[in-house]
Motif scaffolding. Structure first.
Motif, PDB file in Angstrom:
ATOM      1  N   SER A   1      -8.184  23.790  -2.725  1.00 32.76           N
ATOM      2  CA  SER A   1      -7.749  24.479  -1.504  1.00 32.76           C
ATOM      3  C   SER A   1      -7.759  23.550  -0.302  1.00 32.76           C
ATOM      4  O   SER A   1      -7.731  24.008   0.835  1.00 32.76           O
ATOM      5  N   GLY A   2      -7.792  22.290  -0.561  1.00 32.86           N
ATOM      6  CA  GLY A   2      -7.881  21.327   0.519  1.00 32.86           C
ATOM      7  C   GLY A   2      -6.562  21.120   1.232  1.00 32.86           C
ATOM      8  O   GLY A   2      -5.522  21.631   0.826  1.00 32.86           O
ATOM      9  N   ALA A   3      -6.656  20.361   2.278  1.00 27.66           N
ATOM     10  CA  ALA A   3      -5.468  20.029   3.051  1.00 27.66           C
ATOM     11  C   ALA A   3      -5.105  18.568   2.842  1.00 27.66           C
ATOM     12  O   ALA A   3      -4.422  17.975   3.661  1.00 27.66           O
ATOM     13  N   GLY A   4      -5.575  18.028   1.729  1.00 26.93           N
ATOM     14  CA  GLY A   4      -5.340  16.611   1.465  1.00 26.93           C
ATOM     15  C   GLY A   4      -3.881  16.284   1.276  1.00 26.93           C
ATOM     16  O   GLY A   4      -3.046  17.146   1.041  1.00 26.93           O
ATOM     17  N   ASP A   5      -3.601  15.000   1.382  1.00 29.79           N
ATOM     18  CA  ASP A   5      -2.216  14.556   1.228  1.00 29.79           C
ATOM     19  C   ASP A   5      -1.851  14.298  -0.223  1.00 29.79           C
ATOM     20  O   ASP A   5      -0.703  14.021  -0.543  1.00 29.79           O
ATOM     21  N   GLY A   6      -2.830  14.428  -1.124  1.00 26.81           N
ATOM     22  CA  GLY A   6      -2.542  14.277  -2.543  1.00 26.81           C
ATOM     23  C   GLY A   6      -2.260  12.864  -2.980  1.00 26.81           C
ATOM     24  O   GLY A   6      -1.706  12.641  -4.035  1.00 26.81           O
ATOM     25  N   LYS A   7      -2.659  11.902  -2.187  1.00 23.55           N
ATOM     26  CA  LYS A   7      -2.387  10.512  -2.537  1.00 23.55           C
ATOM     27  C   LYS A   7      -3.581   9.905  -3.256  1.00 23.55           C
ATOM     28  O   LYS A   7      -4.215   8.993  -2.751  1.00 23.55           O
ATOM     29  N   LEU A   8      -3.868  10.428  -4.427  1.00 23.28           N
ATOM     30  CA  LEU A   8      -4.935   9.865  -5.237  1.00 23.28           C
ATOM     31  C   LEU A   8      -4.374   8.773  -6.130  1.00 23.28           C
ATOM     32  O   LEU A   8      -3.274   8.883  -6.649  1.00 23.28           O
ATOM     33  N   VAL A   9      -5.152   7.754  -6.313  1.00 22.77           N
ATOM     34  CA  VAL A   9      -4.770   6.672  -7.212  1.00 22.77           C
ATOM     35  C   VAL A   9      -5.648   6.778  -8.448  1.00 22.77           C
ATOM     36  O   VAL A   9      -6.879   6.793  -8.352  1.00 22.77           O
ATOM     37  N   PHE A  10      -5.010   6.878  -9.593  1.00 23.40           N
ATOM     38  CA  PHE A  10      -5.728   6.898 -10.865  1.00 23.40           C
ATOM     39  C   PHE A  10      -5.844   5.446 -11.310  1.00 23.40           C
ATOM     40  O   PHE A  10      -4.853   4.841 -11.716  1.00 23.40           O
ATOM     41  N   PRO A  11      -7.030   4.862 -11.225  1.00 17.64           N
ATOM     42  CA  PRO A  11      -7.182   3.430 -11.534  1.00 17.64           C
ATOM     43  C   PRO A  11      -6.788   3.107 -12.978  1.00 17.64           C
ATOM     44  O   PRO A  11      -7.117   3.851 -13.898  1.00 17.64           O
TER      45      PRO A  11
END
Length: 130
Positions: free
Chosen positions: A78-88
């Motif tokens: 439910s966050g407001a994150g930008d969704g820019k996660l990097v999967f190493p």
């Protein structure tokens, strides 16, 4: 087994392992229990701590679809994150015991694909008949 498409909602981490075990049993994927449990625990934990900022009042939704030999998972926070996660692609042996980044690395290793779009993690895993 025919296609199974369902969703379950969690608040906090109090019941997440029981819910994940229920999904594995429902889908009759006990042979893949270790991989699926690891993927979902890491994804739900990530959603709780990083997406929902440890707020138990915010929901985490797990959607799952098993069709033919492909398991698709969506974990939405439910966050407001930008969704820019990097999967190493790799982490060093000294990073294995660190808190950050290890979970995303494990998700990538135990799944066929994983990506984050806005605040939903999309994961797929091939299931081979035994």
């Amino acid at each position: 087994m025919g296609a199974v498409h369902k969703e379950v909602m969690l608040h906090g981490l109090e019941r997440h392992q029981m819910v994940i075990d229920g999904i594995i049993q429902e889908l009759e994927l006990e042979a893949y229990a270790f991989d699926i449990r690891l993927i979902l625990i890491e994804a739900v934990t990530n959603a709780y701590y990083h997406g929902n900022l440890s707020d138990c009042s915010k929901p985490i939704t797990i959607r799952y679809l098993l069709m033919d030999q492909l398991l698709k998972l969506q974990i939405e926070d439910s966050g407001a994150g930008d969704g820019k996660l990097v999967f190493p692609e790799a982490i060093g042996s000294d990073e294995l015991l660190e808190e950050g980044g290890r979970g995303l690395y494990l998700i990538r290793c135990f799944s066929d694909s994983a990506e984050m779009i806005h605040h939903t993690m999309y994961i797929s895993k091939s299931i081979c008949p035994s």
